[in-house]
Write a protein that holds these residues in place. Structure first.
Motif, PDB file in Angstrom:
ATOM      1  N   GLU A   1       0.847  -1.195   0.000  1.00 20.02           N
ATOM      2  CA  GLU A   1       0.000   0.000   0.000  1.00 20.02           C
ATOM      3  C   GLU A   1       0.877   1.237   0.000  1.00 20.02           C
TER       4      GLU A   1
ATOM      5  N   GLY B   1      -1.824   4.924  -3.942  1.00 18.30           N
ATOM      6  CA  GLY B   1      -2.349   3.785  -4.695  1.00 18.30           C
ATOM      7  C   GLY B   1      -1.809   2.481  -4.168  1.00 18.30           C
ATOM      8  N   ASN B   2      -2.359   1.384  -4.674  1.00 19.29           N
ATOM      9  CA  ASN B   2      -1.906   0.061  -4.262  1.00 19.29           C
ATOM     10  C   ASN B   2      -1.111  -0.572  -5.383  1.00 19.29           C
TER      11      ASN B   2
ATOM     12  N   ASN C   1      -5.223   3.177  -8.437  1.00 22.14           N
ATOM     13  CA  ASN C   1      -5.760   4.119  -7.443  1.00 22.14           C
ATOM     14  C   ASN C   1      -7.259   4.270  -7.731  1.00 22.14           C
ATOM     15  N   LYS C   2      -7.840   5.363  -7.345  1.00 18.23           N
ATOM     16  CA  LYS C   2      -9.303   5.514  -7.453  1.00 18.23           C
ATOM     17  C   LYS C   2      -9.806   5.360  -8.885  1.00 18.23           C
ATOM     18  N   SER C   3      -9.060   5.885  -9.868  1.00 16.50           N
ATOM     19  CA  SER C   3      -9.614   5.894 -11.220  1.00 16.50           C
ATOM     20  C   SER C   3      -8.732   5.215 -12.274  1.00 16.50           C
TER      21      SER C   3
ATOM     22  N   LYS D   1     -15.608  -0.579  -9.831  1.00 14.83           N
ATOM     23  CA  LYS D   1     -14.524   0.389  -9.966  1.00 14.83           C
ATOM     24  C   LYS D   1     -13.188  -0.303 -10.287  1.00 14.83           C
ATOM     25  N   THR D   2     -12.126   0.468 -10.116  1.00 16.96           N
ATOM     26  CA  THR D   2     -10.771  -0.045 -10.412  1.00 16.96           C
ATOM     27  C   THR D   2     -10.417  -1.243  -9.536  1.00 16.96           C
ATOM     28  N   ASP D   3     -10.935  -1.269  -8.305  1.00 14.78           N
ATOM     29  CA  ASP D   3     -10.588  -2.383  -7.428  1.00 14.78           C
ATOM     30  C   ASP D   3     -11.107  -3.691  -8.001  1.00 14.78           C
TER      31      ASP D   3
ATOM     32  N   THR E   1      -7.714   0.665   2.450  1.00 19.62           N
ATOM     33  CA  THR E   1      -7.555   1.973   1.821  1.00 19.62           C
ATOM     34  C   THR E   1      -8.857   2.374   1.144  1.00 19.62           C
TER      35      THR E   1
ATOM     36  N   TYR F   1      -9.171   2.900  -1.781  1.00 13.40           N
ATOM     37  CA  TYR F   1      -9.194   2.448  -3.166  1.00 13.40           C
ATOM     38  C   TYR F   1      -9.952   1.134  -3.346  1.00 13.40           C
TER      39      TYR F   1
END
Lengths: 351, 351, 351, 351, 351
Positions: free
Chosen positions: A101, A105-106, A132-134, A165-167, A240, A242
């Protein structure tokens, strides 16, 4: 194994590609989507990559092939504010799989496996994933495209992937890689079963080298998967911003798969060790039988030959030679000896 | 082992049956009971299953056989709002045993064992169990009915089962499966004891393959039971509303049984390893004895034969041949040599 | 090993005696004491047992022999409100040793060991102990009376036992059982030392089976003691109202003893493994020596015999046969060959 | 090993000396000191020991030799209010090393080692140490005086020992014992290196027993040191009022030493195991070579001898015998065969 | 291994150099820098070292070579108020790698490795590092200068090193040492691969000693690196004021490298063990083949020779000798026997 490690003495965070260049030119596959929209783009040159059309709320996935191009990694690193240690790890393709982490971002690295059945050799390729988020970034130096299936699912809007989402995309990518492990392991299992079949039925002792080589390759695979298990475990406990909670359930499922894969690996290794033990027993057992035959023949005929030798001597005064039936008496004695010894060995179960 | 894993690339949560179809048609056995009432019903077709007559406060148990029918699993999944990952696991019959808490219910998978004594092979069947406050669902692709005993106990109102909830029924089902492990293990133990008896008394070396195969099967059983222990442990620490405290005591008892079963498995494995070591020692020991016999015979008679050979030569000028008693002198020398060597070997304990 | 496990399918909590009936009739030894008073009583029939004369503040110890009598266990269970799972465990004599806290009392099972030196076999007997504030119950199916010493100490008022409560009595009983382990282990140690002595000094290879059997028995003992260690550990951390703090110190001492016993067991096993390795080396070494003798004799005499054979041929035209000294020349050559080979083998350290 | 354990059945806390009496009479060495003062005294009789001149604020060290004298232990126990379990452990010299905190003081037992190089045997002696705020008691049954160095340092006022309390003295005593381990281990290491040297250069196979014995002795040493590591660790985390914080740093240093000693022990064991494997390989390898020689000689000469035998037969009608050059032709054939076989074996790398 | 440990009996904290003196004279390399300034100085004599020009806020690095000079260590110890236990550890070069937090600074010891390919031997050198807010001290007795690269990076102001504090410099030094491990391990790997290649292709059995020696050296390396992993782990969790958070990320990266190095070591060891097993199998396999040849030849020709021997006897009355074709008949019989046995062995797969 981990040849060509970064040269000692370089400043930490220096980006050095430590693998073999396998792609002629770089290739970047860009996907941008959410539940409603889907955009696809491809770049094969640094300068043309468009970083500025990112849209928050949408998932932006850059699948980057050609990490021998250190400059490319640096450009991407700057564009997404990636920590220098991550960039170093992306290019250093002999890393242990790991999950880290970072503030922004991861980062996760995984090794993709492939097995060549004829050479009994496993090759691995490092795949790095940052999100990361996007944005999701995947890095590799690999032509064969395991991710195509994910891309098709996104394009077709099948499954839940378009609404997540990205995850979730990161999970889906990892899931494809883990599913691929099963395929490789089943190929290995087939070879092991052939070996076992072969050893159990025909006692063929010439597989000793193959067992050794397979064990070594499993060792090598294990080294790639054991740390992955920890990495996925850490990922599944990620807290996180994210990663959404509902995605964690899926990651935990992937974690269960890595445990199962480790189980399979360990049992393959145990079976191979068992085969090796069996082979050694088999060798000894075979030798035992060979020696019994030799001892049997020698023990029966060596004394008889001695007797014949005695009466083949040329002494002037050997009274037995001149008796009328001595020859037949001797033949009789020899026969009795022969039968007696055979009985004796029968009793000792050597025959 | 874990053949036919779900095809890589399918979207996570896709329901694919990964086992062999063993039942011609699906079969669902429904029980509804509390302390006072008892209702039993059977269905062999999706469309006929009645889901709407569930009564809160009563225990509703659907024992579902025929999980090759993916559509059936989907229908049930919808009817009881089961998480897609659970449904995927129900159909993927090569799962590690595990216990998972979900928001709306608890899910546990167990492997039922059976042992074929003649082939020395263990087969396993995945059984999945899902329960919430009022419903217990069991899924399997298995004709032999281990649960009949439970059903009879419920029908007869014997024991405390009729006055307890779904958690106790779940425990009772798991308990039946674990009790069955003891039976399988005792069958395996018998085979091991026969092998040992055989090796210790008759030194029969032909069991090498059987020891290997048994060890491999134990490995396979171990892979099914080790994760079960963890699963039951997690179950026994469950704090969801679906499990009463007084039931936890019983689950802890089941947990103790899984530990004991692991103990048994481990000691079987150790005994088999010991047998293997003994077999190898036996092979070497036997060869030792064989070689001693050979060496004895050869060492005694080869020199004697040489002597006889010398006096079988046809040289014109061999004065000894013409001495009157040389033949008898030579016989005497040979006899002394023979006796001397036998004494020598007696002293070295080869005879 | 764990033969005759409870039949699968019975309702949990059903009391089934799973051992061999060893006592003709039941026998209950009752002691009631505190610092000042001491009462002793004996019963050999259910109906006569007096449960109603318990006096709070005094220690009431029922030593129950004859657990094959399931009805007896049920009566006692009712009299002292014992949980059904405890009663099941009392009768199921193939339990792992364990310590369980229940609401109304503590329950511990231990296995008493005995070693038959001539058969090299260890037998174990399950002893269950249940205690609450004023009652100690011990259950067994065993004629030999290890507890007599405790009873004498109580009767004589020796030591601190008369001034302590049920917890200390429980400890004292466990302590007697653990002390008995030392005696058994020392008997085993003696056998191991004899085996080692025998192998090191006389290279007797016939002990292979005994080493195997001893290892197996140790495995079996280990299975009984390893869980006991955990059980005593849990006991020593007990925080129920049934155990006084000052007693915990003693239980921790008993815990130290179980650790030491495990240490001893493990080192015995390691020594036996070492003996096994030594035996295998010894077998190979001996064979090596045997083969050297054979090879020596064969290598020296086979070529010589060939030479003698050549001049034993009957060709008409063999000029050497007619030379005057050819026989003596050949004898000389043979002698030189013999001496040369002996020197050669001396140099290679085969002689 | 743990011979002569306390007789089962004695009341816990009974003081029984379980070792061999090694000292004729008891001997107590008393030291009293602080930064300014130093008093030394010696006693060899219970009655003369002065317990009443203890001065708070000073360190009072009684070094007690002669623990076979149970009465002495009891007197000391009473004088310093020591818990009966401690006194039992002082006399029971087959204890595992351990560290226990009691209300009135801390108790630690250690085993002092010594190695007899000619017999390859390690002997151990239990040393017990008890200390509270002002008193240190050491108990042993050992004539050789490892503590003399500590006493000299105190007398000379060297180092920081005179300005510290009982905790530091206890540490200093333990440190001396641990330093002594290094000396013993280095003696063992020397023996191992000799064995290895011997095996690698001269392939001497007669060391098999010595390797076995050394491994067993290491096992024995390990059993003494492994629990010591835990004991010292617990000591280093001690939070009683009897230990100052600044002393803990030193104890942690001693702890590091015990870890290093365990490391050394483990690597010695691994080296010995390696030597054993090497020895077995060596035995097989040697036998291989011996067998090659035998096979070579036998394979070459047995067929030749057969040929000679054929033409040694006495049939009337054997035309070859009468051909003029048949003898030389046969010799030629034999020579060709001989050379051919030698070439064949050269090619198979047997020569 | 750990020869020449400090003499037992010395007061703890006494500084004794326990290694071999390798440098003729001491040598101290001093660097003082921050983002803007850079000063370099060298000393080769105690008296000349300038300690008083330290500037807070700048990094002051003393690289001290020549720790055989105990006086020097004492001077430095006083100058920087270093705890006596640290000074003892600096001079005692047989320490396990460790990380210790002290009140005034952090202390870490590492072993630098080097591998001599021809002798297959690994040598290690202890390097100690102490740092507080403004000072870094490195201690060694080593001429070869691994730190030169760090010094050059500082001088050139490359990387982030000039803008960071003592913690980052410490990290950079450790990183150089760890990078060096990779180089040593790759040299070892090359040797292992050569051995394997050699064994798999040419079945050369003479590598047994080399495998043993390599395994022992790996054991030795492992002993140096395993504790380092713990040390770096503790460093990476350091919460003293001497380490900045942003540096911890880098230390965690170094920690990942130590894990990877342990992985590599373990797999090398497993491969060597595999090679050893293969070698033993190979030896047995080869012997098997040799024995088959011997048995074949002996089993065929010994009976034939016996037959020839029979008709070589000189009895007066042997009617067969006088039949006209008996010789040819016997030759025929012999031929049939020969062919029959060859067929028999073909069938048993010995040919």
């Amino acid at each position: 194994m981990s040849k060509k490690h970064k040269k000692a003495g370089l400043s930490p965070g220096t980006i050095v590609y430590t693998g073999n260049k396998q792609l002629e030119k770089i290739y970047i596959h860009f996907l941008q989507y959410d539940g409603d929209s889907f955009v696809e783009d491809k770049f094969d040159n640094h300068k043309k990559i468009a970083f500025n059309n990112l849209i928050d709320g949408k998932v932006n996935w850059y699948d980057i092939r050609g990490i021998h191009d250190v400059e490319l990694i640096e450009i991407i690193g700057k564009a997404f504010q990636i920590h220098p240690l991550i960039l170093e790890d992306v290019a250093d393709v002999n890393q242990r799989p790991k999950f880290d982490e970072y503030e922004l971002g991861n980062f996760i690295t995984i090794r993709a496996l492939s097995f060549d059945k004829s050479k009994l050799s496993v090759t691995t390729e490092q795949i790095s994933l940052y999100f990361n988020k996007s944005v999701v970034l995947t890095f590799q130096e690999n032509e064969s495209d395991l991710f195509e299936e994910v891309r098709i699912r996104i394009k077709n809007g099948k499954g839940r992937i378009r609404n997540r989402k990205t995850d979730y995309l990161s999970y889906a990518i990892i899931d494809v890689l883990i599913d691929n492990y099963y395929i490789v392991l089943e190929e290995i299992e087939e070879v092991i079963e052939e070996l076992e079949e072969n050893l159990l039925s025909t006692q063929d002792l010439r597989n000793k080298n193959r067992i050794h080589i397979l064990k070594k390759e499993l060792l090598f695979v294990r080294k790639s998967i054991l740390p992955l298990r920890e990495a996925i475990n850490r990922f599944s406990k990620n807290e996180t911003i994210y990663v959404e909670d509902r995605t964690l359930l899926f990651i935990r499922d992937a974690y269960d798969h890595t445990i199962q894969i480790m189980d399979m690996l360990d049992s393959y290794r145990d079976i191979l060790t068992g085969l090796q033990d069996l082979l050694i027993t088999e060798v000894s057992y075979k030798m035992n039988q060979v020696m019994q035959v030799l001892t049997l023949v020698a023990t029966i005929f060596i004394p008889l030959t001695f007797l014949a030798g005695v009466y083949g001597m040329n002494f002037d005064n050997m009274p037995e030679l001149h008796w009328e039936y001595s020859y037949f008496v001797l033949l009789g004695i020899m026969f009795v000896l022969l039968v007696g010894l055979i009985f004796y060995f029968k009793k000792r179960k050597w025959l």
